[in-house]
Design an enzyme around this catalytic site. Structure first.
Site, PDB file in Angstrom:
ATOM      1  N   SER A  62       0.781  -1.240   0.000  1.00  0.00           N
ATOM      2  CA  SER A  62       0.000   0.000   0.000  1.00  0.00           C
ATOM      3  C   SER A  62       0.811   1.289   0.000  1.00  0.00           C
ATOM      4  O   SER A  62       0.226   2.367  -0.131  1.00  0.00           O
ATOM      5  CB  SER A  62      -0.960   0.019   1.193  1.00  0.00           C
ATOM      6  OG  SER A  62      -2.072  -0.804   0.936  1.00  0.00           O
ATOM      7  N   LYS A  65       0.218   3.833  -2.714  1.00  0.00           N
ATOM      8  CA  LYS A  65      -0.806   4.886  -2.661  1.00  0.00           C
ATOM      9  C   LYS A  65      -0.201   6.278  -2.562  1.00  0.00           C
ATOM     10  O   LYS A  65      -0.877   7.270  -2.855  1.00  0.00           O
ATOM     11  CB  LYS A  65      -1.751   4.617  -1.495  1.00  0.00           C
ATOM     12  CG  LYS A  65      -2.576   3.343  -1.683  1.00  0.00           C
ATOM     13  CD  LYS A  65      -3.488   3.064  -0.484  1.00  0.00           C
ATOM     14  CE  LYS A  65      -4.432   1.894  -0.806  1.00  0.00           C
ATOM     15  NZ  LYS A  65      -4.115   0.675  -0.090  1.00  0.00           N
ATOM     16  N   SER A 117      -6.332   3.795   3.969  1.00  0.00           N
ATOM     17  CA  SER A 117      -5.771   2.861   2.984  1.00  0.00           C
ATOM     18  C   SER A 117      -6.842   2.201   2.123  1.00  0.00           C
ATOM     19  O   SER A 117      -6.769   1.016   1.799  1.00  0.00           O
ATOM     20  CB  SER A 117      -4.934   1.780   3.689  1.00  0.00           C
ATOM     21  OG  SER A 117      -3.987   1.217   2.819  1.00  0.00           O
TER      22      SER A 117
END
Length: 373
Positions: A62, A65, A117
């Site tokens: 993640s 991102k 997230s």
């Protein structure tokens, strides 16, 4: 006899302990990390202070991102309304529970992406900005290479879910984070600890998943991640007395270890290095007497108790550490002497006078034409 031996033993133990503390206080100890890859850089100079397998290709999870968010902020209109697709609502993993046809500001999607997230928020952003995740991934790859110089990364989606061709390096992610944290909107969102989320499918308070925002004083962002193939990944920025460092740890076996490794990196960096600014209007002189300026401020990071040496080499400022290593090489702008400046001003005034004279002549001709003169 026993008392004498006991007294001697106590004395030796005290001296040994004092010696241990003395060595520890002055020792520059390199951190021993468990994470498979890691890097620590200065947030202003960009200089690498520590690295471990920093160029090794790794799965990011993640922390991907960060790229999605900075592209949305810089290239999108955060006040635009995004209509959520059915495809976005079906995203796997962590979500902010978007509903099909829900209308959400792009800014709110970036917040849901970075703070909670939300993979569904990532897909919605990608579809809004490029039409599909595939098209947005191409934009991501172009952006990090052309705008940031991250040459060893390839992204296939906006959220970081596993794909064998979705990879980065610790060094690339540090550069990406440095770039992103220079944007005030990104910095504010990445450092938000909690916020109210009032969506059609979810009303709650969302809390930033990056634990060091609470557990390490001075933490300013950025993003954590996990998928089984990537292990625990973490990108963090921290500020102390006006100095910001950026740490990246990749493929830690547990979240706890990723945080511990990051703290070790920050403690090491803040204790053993300092950063100096070179002002944009500082004047440097070459051996032939020519004077130069930078034109923009620059930063140099040095080991504690060391100094830097500056020299002008073929219209470049070269800054070296005491060991002779090059810390900065930046092109300089020659300063013009006063006579050259006066000549340029005279030429400019002549051009302005000539232009005024032409305008006056044209005006006079138009007046005369009105009277057929």
């Amino acid at each position: 006899m026993n008392k004498i031996l006991q007294s001697m033993l106590i004395t030796v133990m005290v001296l040994f302990t004092a010696g241990q503390f003395s060595v520890h206080a002055h020792q520059v100890s390199t951190p021993q990390l468990t994470s498979e890859a890691a890097i620590l850089i200065d947030g202003k100079s960009g200089q690498v202070l520590y690295e471990k397998n920093a160029e090794q290709k790794m799965y990011p999870a993640s922390i991907t991102k960060i790229v999605t968010a900075i592209i949305a902020i810089e290239q999108g209109n955060l006040l635009e309304t995004v209509t959520v697709s059915e495809n976005a609502t079906a995203a796997d993993g962590t979500r902010v529970y978007l509903v099909e046809d829900e209308e959400v500001y792009l800014e709110r999607l970036v917040q849901g992406l970075m703070i909670n997230s939300g993979n569904d928020a990532g897909t919605a952003i990608a579809e809004h900005m490029a039409g599909s995740e595939e098209a947005f991934s191409a934009k991501m790859n172009q952006f990090v290479k052309e705008e940031i110089g991250a040459e060893n990364s390839n992204f296939t989606n906006p959220h970081g879910l596993y794909h064998e061709d979705h990879y980065t390096t610790a060094h690339d992610m540090a550069m990406i984070a440095k770039y992103a944290m220079e944007n005030e909107t990104f910095r504010e969102i990445a450092g938000t600890k909690e916020m109210e989320w009032n969506g059609e499918g979810w009303e709650t308070t969302i809390y930033n998943h990056h634990r060091l925002l609470w557990d390490y004083e001075g933490t300013t962002g950025v993003k954590n991640g996990f998928v089984s193939q990537a292990g625990f990944t973490l990108v963090t920025s921290a500020d102390k007395d006006g100095r910001e460092l950026i740490a990246v740890t990749l493929k830690a076996p547990t979240a706890e270890i990723s945080y511990d490794d990051t703290i070790k990196l920050f403690d090491y960096g803040f204790e053993n290095y300092y950063t100096e600014e070179i002002a944009e209007d500082a004047v440097f002189e070459s051996t032939d007497g020519t004077e130069y300026q930078l034109g923009a401020e620059a930063y140099v990071t040095l080991a504690a108790d060391t100094n830097m040496e500056k020299e002008v080499d073929d219209e470049f400022l070269v800054v070296r550490g005491e060991d002779g290593s090059v810390l900065l090489e930046k092109e300089l702008i020659p300063l013009k002497d006063s006579s050259e400046t006066e000549e340029e001003n005279d030429e400019l005034h002549k051009e302005e006078d000539a232009e005024v004279e032409v305008q006056q002549t044209n005006w006079l001709q138009r007046i005369l034409s009105l009277f057929n003169l």
